[in-house]
Design an enzyme around this catalytic site. Structure first.
Site, PDB file in Angstrom:
ATOM      1  N   ASP A 135       0.873  -1.441   0.073  1.00 18.44           N
ATOM      2  CA  ASP A 135       0.178   0.145   0.204  1.00 18.44           C
ATOM      3  C   ASP A 135       0.855   1.305   0.070  1.00 18.44           C
ATOM      4  OD1 ASP A 135      -2.491   1.336   0.248  1.00 18.44           O
ATOM      5  OD2 ASP A 135      -2.243   1.624   2.451  1.00 18.44           O
ATOM      6  N   GLU A 164      -3.845   5.817  -7.683  1.00 17.92           N
ATOM      7  CA  GLU A 164      -4.991   6.843  -6.988  1.00 17.92           C
ATOM      8  C   GLU A 164      -4.944   8.092  -7.776  1.00 17.92           C
ATOM      9  OE1 GLU A 164      -5.080   8.703  -2.653  1.00 17.92           O
ATOM     10  OE2 GLU A 164      -3.483   7.205  -2.700  1.00 17.92           O
ATOM     11  N   HIS A 182      -7.314  10.133   5.641  1.00 22.35           N
ATOM     12  CA  HIS A 182      -6.443   9.058   6.489  1.00 22.35           C
ATOM     13  C   HIS A 182      -6.549   9.466   7.803  1.00 22.35           C
ATOM     14  CE1 HIS A 182      -5.036   6.897   3.229  1.00 22.35           C
ATOM     15  NE2 HIS A 182      -4.489   7.939   2.582  1.00 22.35           N
ATOM     16  N   GLY A 183      -6.232   8.493   8.790  1.00 23.85           N
ATOM     17  CA  GLY A 183      -6.016   8.801  10.498  1.00 23.85           C
ATOM     18  C   GLY A 183      -7.414   8.634  11.214  1.00 23.85           C
ATOM     19  N   HIS A 193      -9.813   4.273   0.385  1.00 25.12           N
ATOM     20  CA  HIS A 193      -8.806   4.494   1.334  1.00 25.12           C
ATOM     21  C   HIS A 193      -9.435   5.091   2.545  1.00 25.12           C
ATOM     22  CE1 HIS A 193      -4.689   3.694  -0.833  1.00 25.12           C
ATOM     23  NE2 HIS A 193      -5.756   2.991  -1.375  1.00 25.12           N
ATOM     24  N   GLY A 194      -9.001   4.989   3.871  1.00 23.22           N
ATOM     25  CA  GLY A 194      -9.395   5.750   4.772  1.00 23.22           C
ATOM     26  C   GLY A 194     -10.779   5.308   5.218  1.00 23.22           C
ATOM     27  N   ILE A 245      -8.359  -0.652   5.886  1.00 19.90           N
ATOM     28  CA  ILE A 245      -8.679  -0.530   7.559  1.00 19.90           C
ATOM     29  C   ILE A 245      -7.289  -0.681   7.921  1.00 19.90           C
ATOM     30  CG2 ILE A 245      -9.756  -1.464   9.377  1.00 19.90           C
ATOM     31  CD1 ILE A 245     -11.536  -3.069   7.574  1.00 19.90           C
TER      32      ILE A 245
END
Length: 313
Positions: free
Chosen positions: A81, A133, A179-180, A210-211, A255
């Site tokens: 990733d 992406e 993200h995060g 993503h995220g 995840i």
């Protein structure tokens, strides 16, 4: 059964999604493989350059390969990733991965195409799938930081042009996640209309979210009650949004944050409740059990429980 992500997506498109879970250490890998075997669910185990720097690529791959022998009925892909060329080409040459991601989303459109095409050409020679992406997610993951001012949604017209130009096998798109741990603090949620337009332009093409962590308020509260100091004003991707996104082409949901929060909760609570303890194996066993229970719920939510058998035919 080790497959490419392309093989997984050919079966799941529009029907269910496959969790792609970042791993750093042994307990995570045990919990992931154990849950997948029990649920008969396909999954993607993925590493980042940050994880490879932390544990070493050979160590991570060796643990994953060992888990496949311990849990022989699993159906999975191994994915790198957020890779850059130095990581990707090394991984392709050394072997072990069945899928890689080239993250050139911060580059201008034409440069993103150029870099992605180079990775696709090399990866496809060895039957390795490529995720690219388009669009930029805000947030923090590992050593990647993007502030909200520099994030932007994916343009569906650019998706069509990009996929045709690069021949990538799947595409991570920006539709509102970040993200995060601090997602959706503005409450905007997923932009499903973007998925609808992409699907209309490229029916059957696999998209990646993503995220995708949920960031459970209960878990955050338990962490803080055990001595943590996490913010409580944000939420992750909600279950109803996941269910709506899957028929619109989301095949892979990443995840990572949820697993870090789970690890933090288990360890903070364990040492709060048992301050005389110091052995890492005792909370480690608890974490593996909690991890397994968490993944079993995710497999059900994504609709992939019981679907491992589809790949045995």
């Amino acid at each position: 059964m080790l497959l490419t992500t392309k093989q997984l997506f050919q079966k799941c498109y529009g029907r269910y999604a496959i969790p792609a879970v970042n791993v750093f250490f042994m307990e995570e890998i045990h919990g992931l493989f154990a849950a997948a075997q029990e649920a008969n669910a396909p999954f993607i185990v993925q590493t980042t350059p940050f994880a490879r720097d932390y544990a070493h690529a050979d160590m991570l791959l060796s643990m994953i390969e060992s888990a496949a022998r311990i849990y022989p009925k699993t159906v999975y892909a191994i994915h790198m990733d957020h890779g850059y060329e130095e990581h990707i080409f090394e991984a392709i040459d050394k072997g072990g991965y069945t899928s890689v991601m080239i993250d050139a989303s911060h580059d201008p459109f034409d440069k993103n195409i150029e870099r992605t095409k180079a990775v696709v050409a090399k990866a496809h020679e060895k039957n390795i799938s490529v995720e690219a992406e388009l669009g930029v997610l805000a947030g923090v993951e590992d050593d990647l930081t993007v502030d909200a001012a520099h994030s932007f949604y994916t343009n569906p017209q650019e998706v069509e042009d990009f996929v045709k130009a690069t021949d990538c096998d799947s595409l991570a798109i920006a539709v509102g996640t970040s993200h995060g741990a601090y997602k959706f603090s503005g409450g905007q949620g997923l932009q499903l209309q973007i998925l609808e337009e992409i699907q209309a332009r490229l029916p059957g093409f696999p998209l990646v979210l993503h995220g995708g962590s949920n960031v459970s308020a209960e878990v955050v509260e338990r962490i803080n009650a055990a001595g943590g100091n996490l913010k409580t004003d944000a939420k992750g991707v909600q279950e109803d949004e996941i269910r709506k996104a899957i028929p619109l082409g989301i095949c892979k949901i990443n995840i990572a944050t949820d697993m870090r929060l789970l690890w933090t909760m288990v360890n903070r609570e364990f040492f709060r409740n048992k301050p005389e303890e110091f052995a890492p194996t005792t909370p480690g066993k608890t974490f593996m059990e909690e991890y397994k229970k968490f993944m079993l719920k995710k497999f059900d939510l994504f609709g992939c429980s019981g679907k491992g058998s589809e790949f045995q035919n």
